[in-house]
Design a protein around this motif. Structure first.
Motif, PDB file in Angstrom:
ATOM      1  N   UNK A 101       0.902  -1.168   0.103  1.00  9.16           N
ATOM      2  CA  UNK A 101      -0.218   0.067  -0.064  1.00  9.16           C
ATOM      3  C   UNK A 101       1.125   1.229  -0.116  1.00  9.16           C
ATOM      4  N   UNK A 102       1.906   1.427   0.965  1.00  2.75           N
ATOM      5  CA  UNK A 102       2.716   2.244   0.898  1.00  2.75           C
ATOM      6  C   UNK A 102       3.374   2.670  -0.311  1.00  2.75           C
ATOM      7  N   UNK A 103       4.152   1.711  -0.971  1.00  4.35           N
ATOM      8  CA  UNK A 103       4.871   1.796  -2.238  1.00  4.35           C
ATOM      9  C   UNK A 103       3.996   2.276  -3.196  1.00  4.35           C
ATOM     10  N   UNK A 104       2.543   1.610  -3.514  1.00  4.81           N
ATOM     11  CA  UNK A 104       1.891   2.284  -4.321  1.00  4.81           C
ATOM     12  C   UNK A 104       1.496   3.721  -4.102  1.00  4.81           C
ATOM     13  N   UNK A 105       1.224   4.210  -2.929  1.00  3.01           N
ATOM     14  CA  UNK A 105       0.775   5.430  -2.483  1.00  3.01           C
ATOM     15  C   UNK A 105       2.103   6.279  -2.986  1.00  3.01           C
ATOM     16  N   UNK A 106       3.369   5.972  -2.632  1.00  5.54           N
ATOM     17  CA  UNK A 106       4.600   6.847  -2.913  1.00  5.54           C
ATOM     18  C   UNK A 106       4.631   6.872  -4.408  1.00  5.54           C
ATOM     19  N   UNK A 107       4.693   5.743  -5.430  1.00  3.33           N
ATOM     20  CA  UNK A 107       4.716   5.778  -6.739  1.00  3.33           C
ATOM     21  C   UNK A 107       3.724   7.015  -7.094  1.00  3.33           C
ATOM     22  N   UNK A 108       2.469   6.740  -6.635  1.00  2.00           N
ATOM     23  CA  UNK A 108       1.551   7.499  -6.969  1.00  2.00           C
ATOM     24  C   UNK A 108       1.436   9.042  -6.901  1.00  2.00           C
ATOM     25  N   UNK A 109       2.246   9.233  -5.663  1.00  2.00           N
ATOM     26  CA  UNK A 109       2.353  10.596  -5.437  1.00  2.00           C
ATOM     27  C   UNK A 109       3.674  11.486  -5.918  1.00  2.00           C
ATOM     28  N   UNK A 110       4.607  10.470  -6.642  1.00  2.00           N
ATOM     29  CA  UNK A 110       5.574  11.148  -7.269  1.00  2.00           C
ATOM     30  C   UNK A 110       6.990  11.150  -6.531  1.00  2.00           C
ATOM     31  N   UNK A 111       6.718  10.721  -5.174  1.00  2.00           N
ATOM     32  CA  UNK A 111       7.934  10.818  -4.436  1.00  2.00           C
ATOM     33  C   UNK A 111       7.847   9.867  -3.239  1.00  2.00           C
ATOM     34  N   UNK A 112       8.990   9.153  -2.863  1.00  2.00           N
ATOM     35  CA  UNK A 112       8.864   8.385  -1.622  1.00  2.00           C
ATOM     36  C   UNK A 112       9.632   8.997  -0.532  1.00  2.00           C
ATOM     37  N   UNK A 113       8.743   9.338   0.488  1.00  2.00           N
ATOM     38  CA  UNK A 113       9.076  10.073   1.716  1.00  2.00           C
ATOM     39  C   UNK A 113       8.139   9.958   2.775  1.00  2.00           C
ATOM     40  N   UNK A 114       8.424  10.265   3.949  1.00  2.00           N
ATOM     41  CA  UNK A 114       7.582  10.246   5.066  1.00  2.00           C
ATOM     42  C   UNK A 114       7.013   8.903   5.710  1.00  2.00           C
ATOM     43  N   UNK A 115       5.659   8.590   5.941  1.00  2.00           N
ATOM     44  CA  UNK A 115       5.231   7.375   6.411  1.00  2.00           C
ATOM     45  C   UNK A 115       5.544   6.148   5.191  1.00  2.00           C
TER      46      UNK A 115
END
Length: 183
Positions: A101-115
C-alpha cells in the motif's frame, strides 16, 4: 510428496473474480485481463506469495506509474522482484500488505518520503536496501533523500528493477514453508 497450494489460490474462482476486478480498475481490459491474470498467477506461484497481494501489488504499481509510461513487462518484473524481496526479507502478510500500500501511494504521489518511506524501511528492508544502493546511500541515508524529495517515482521504480539479481539471490537462499506450499 504432497505440497499445499499457494495461499490465496485455493479459492481460485473467488480470488480470480476479485483479482480480475483489481486488474480492470488498473486499466487492463478485455483479453488482456485473462492474460494478465495468468501471468500474475504464475508470479504468485514462482514467488511463493498469495495471489491477492500479488495482484494488489501489480494493480497499485500499474495505477501509480501510468504517467511514467512503464511497459507491461517491466510491471510484471517489478511485481516479481518486490514479491521475492518481501519473502526473502521475512515479511508476513500484514507487513507485505502495508508495504504494498505504501509503495503504491509513494509511486502515485511522485516521491517516496515520510510514512511511505518509513513503512518500506521497516516492512521491506530488502527493497529499502535496493533503493539505497540505487541512490548510493545507506538505508539511514534514505530518510534525508526522502525529506529532500529526491526519491522520485521513476528512480524508485528503476531501483526495484535494478535489484533483480540481488533479490533473486536472497530469495533463492530462503526455504519454502508449509504455508508457501513447500514441506
Amino acid at each position: 510428496s504432497w505440497a499445499a497450494p499457494v495461499p490465496g489460490v485455493i479459492n481460485y474462482p473467488n480470488a480470480g473474480r476479485e483479482a480480475g476486478n483489481k486488474i480492470k480498475t488498473a486499466g487492463v481490459e478485455g483479453v488482456a485481463t485473462a492474460k494478465t491474470m495468468d501471468r500474475l498467477t504464475q508470479i504468485a506461484l514462482e514467488t511463493r506469495t498469495a495471489l491477492e497481494p500479488t495482484v494488489d501489488l501489480y494493480a497499485r504499481m500499474t495505477r501509480s506509474t501510468k504517467e511514467l509510461k512503464i511497459s507491461q513487462e517491466d510491471l510484471f518484473k517489478a511485481t516479481t522482484i518486490a514479491n521475492k524481496a518481501f519473502k526473502a526479507g521475512g515479511a508476513g502478510s500484514t507487513e507485505q500488505a502495508s508495504a504494498v500500500m505504501q509503495l503504491g501511494q509513494a509511486l502515485g504521489s511522485g516521491v517516496l518520503s515520510g510514512d511511505e518511506l518509513r513503512s518500506i524501511r521497516e516492512n521491506a528492508p530488502i527493497l529499502a536496501k535496493a533503493i539505497a544502493n540505487e541512490f548510493g546511500v545507506t538505508i539511514a541515508g534514505l530518510k534525508k533523500l526522502g525529506e529532500q524529495q529526491k526519491l522520485t517515482s521513476d528512480k524508485v521504480f528503476k531501483a526495484i528493477l535494478n535489484a533483480e539479481k540481488d533479490v533473486a539471490k536472497q530469495f533463492a537462499a530462503t526455504t519454502s514453508t508449509v504455508l508457501d506450499g513447500g514441506a
